[in-house]
Design an enzyme around this catalytic site. Sequence first.
Site, PDB file in Angstrom:
ATOM      1  N   LYS A   1       5.847  20.380  60.052  1.00 55.28           N
ATOM      2  CA  LYS A   1       7.226  20.364  59.579  1.00 55.28           C
ATOM      3  C   LYS A   1       8.095  21.493  60.101  1.00 55.28           C
ATOM      4  O   LYS A   1       7.681  22.645  60.163  1.00 55.28           O
ATOM      5  CB  LYS A   1       7.243  20.415  58.051  1.00 55.28           C
ATOM      6  CG  LYS A   1       6.658  19.177  57.421  1.00 55.28           C
ATOM      7  CD  LYS A   1       7.573  17.998  57.508  1.00 55.28           C
ATOM      8  CE  LYS A   1       8.425  17.945  56.267  1.00 55.28           C
ATOM      9  NZ  LYS A   1       9.382  16.863  56.353  1.00 55.28           N
TER      10      LYS A   1
ATOM     11  N   SER B   1       6.593  23.836  56.160  1.00 53.71           N
ATOM     12  CA  SER B   1       6.045  23.319  54.899  1.00 53.71           C
ATOM     13  C   SER B   1       4.709  23.988  54.646  1.00 53.71           C
ATOM     14  O   SER B   1       3.940  24.222  55.578  1.00 53.71           O
ATOM     15  CB  SER B   1       5.874  21.803  55.011  1.00 53.71           C
ATOM     16  OG  SER B   1       4.880  21.358  54.116  1.00 53.71           O
TER      17      SER B   1
ATOM     18  N   HIS C   1      29.912   3.576  58.467  1.00 47.72           N
ATOM     19  CA  HIS C   1      28.915   3.066  57.506  1.00 47.72           C
ATOM     20  C   HIS C   1      27.499   3.417  57.955  1.00 47.72           C
ATOM     21  O   HIS C   1      26.558   2.679  57.654  1.00 47.72           O
ATOM     22  CB  HIS C   1      29.036   1.543  57.328  1.00 47.72           C
ATOM     23  CG  HIS C   1      30.440   1.073  57.151  1.00 47.72           C
ATOM     24  ND1 HIS C   1      31.061   1.007  55.929  1.00 47.72           N
ATOM     25  CD2 HIS C   1      31.371   0.685  58.072  1.00 47.72           C
ATOM     26  CE1 HIS C   1      32.299   0.570  56.091  1.00 47.72           C
ATOM     27  NE2 HIS C   1      32.519   0.376  57.380  1.00 47.72           N
TER      28      HIS C   1
ATOM     29  N   GLU D   1      20.411  22.067  54.321  1.00 47.42           N
ATOM     30  CA  GLU D   1      20.295  21.382  53.034  1.00 47.42           C
ATOM     31  C   GLU D   1      20.887  22.243  51.917  1.00 47.42           C
ATOM     32  O   GLU D   1      21.513  21.735  50.991  1.00 47.42           O
ATOM     33  CB  GLU D   1      18.830  21.061  52.741  1.00 47.42           C
ATOM     34  CG  GLU D   1      18.270  20.032  53.713  1.00 47.42           C
ATOM     35  CD  GLU D   1      16.760  19.878  53.608  1.00 47.42           C
ATOM     36  OE1 GLU D   1      16.187  20.205  52.568  1.00 47.42           O
ATOM     37  OE2 GLU D   1      16.166  19.429  54.602  1.00 47.42           O
TER      38      GLU D   1
END
Length: 441
Positions: free
Chosen positions: A283, A277, A157, A290
């Site tokens: 970043k 970024s 979880h 992804e």
Amino acid sequence: MVKKLWGGRFTKEADPLVEKFSRSIQYDHKLAKYDIFGSIAHVQVLKKAGYLKPSEAGRLTRALGAIFAAVNRGEFKYDHKAEDIHTDIQNKLQGVVGDLALKLHTARSRNDQVVFAVKSYCKTELAKLIARIDVLGDALSKLAIDNKKLVLPGFTHMQHAQPVYAKDYLNAYVHMLTRDAGRLAAISDSMKLTMGAGALAGTPVAFGAYDLAMNGVKIGAPANSLDSVSDRDFVIEILSALSIAGMHLSRLAEDFVIWSTKEFDFIEIDEAFCTGSSLMPQKKNADSLELIRGRTGQLYGNLVNVLTVMKGLPLTYNRDMQCDKEPLFSSIETVLTELEILTGLVRTLKFNKTKIEEHLEDESLYATDLVYYLVGKSVPFKTAHTIVGKLIRYSIENDLEIKSMAPAELEKFSSKFDREEILKLFNPRVSVEAKRSIKRK
Ligand code: ARG
């Protein structure tokens, strides 16, 4: 005008938009090699059946071989105006051997030809996929071996559960990949290369003539010609197996994304697999991971696409079936690329051991070990569970580490607690080694 394979009956040209709409050459040109391979086999069949003289068979085979070689050298240029790759190769063959090429289509139909070509393409691509799955599996196994003593917090979880070996975590993915490779191998084995279905009803060639072995590949007549030209189960099975494989890769990608966050900081992903970024200079985003997650939608979509194309189609061949190729090619190419990217990423991945050790200081990770400790002292499991639950709650509410509690304080929860013994339990290695149900190599 590009020659059609079916011009005779028609008095009119097709509407240009219909012609364009019907074309599949822009994607099925990928089948060139496999179509030619099928044609070379078909020449053998026609020779055996007496439709081609040995000299004619020889000329056709040589001409087809030359086109095959051109494809292999990357010199084959498909005619983007041809209806499909089968038409294009037939036309090119005619350009080389003249009217003799017209005999090649004896006792065959594209309905049968396309199944043969797609199945042989799939066999080649499945072998590539299996090989790349093995390479990624090896990279994960190596990372596991290189970090064989490393322990990580394990999650259920997404909450701290119990410590686990990093090698077990990584090998869990190796197990998934092994199942993926097994599924693909089973699909490949079940795909039989057949010829002789004709358009749907079979051909005048005796079935024995179709028994061939070409480059170690066995070919034979189909058991049922109607099923053979209208079966796309193998496409759906591949898309299904690739959906599952893509789901596994997406889960691995997600674990890596989470592990690479500042909050976790378990791993360092090599810059080659990240992007920055345009706005935030600090970043370093794991975009490749992804995208592996994101592409899963395409893989599932491709499966649903072909399932939907096939739903409710009457026997036998219907042109709808031409729509199986783009999703098939797309899923195969996507998973091949994902496997390659992940292999590179895994090979360069570094664990941040110091950071991981800090995470492992969370005492809640050892709560279950405390329960087992009491069970070892004859406390019933449920009772032990309640005792440790209360102890954890007390430690949270009073902002106290269990490790720092005095013996008397611990004994308030259970007289069986011996502080010296308990202290030894807050140890990641002790915790993982106490799990004896897992056979360790
Ligand atoms: N390009 C077609 C396909 O992929 C080949 C079969 C065409 N057959 C036909 N009867 N029009 O399905």
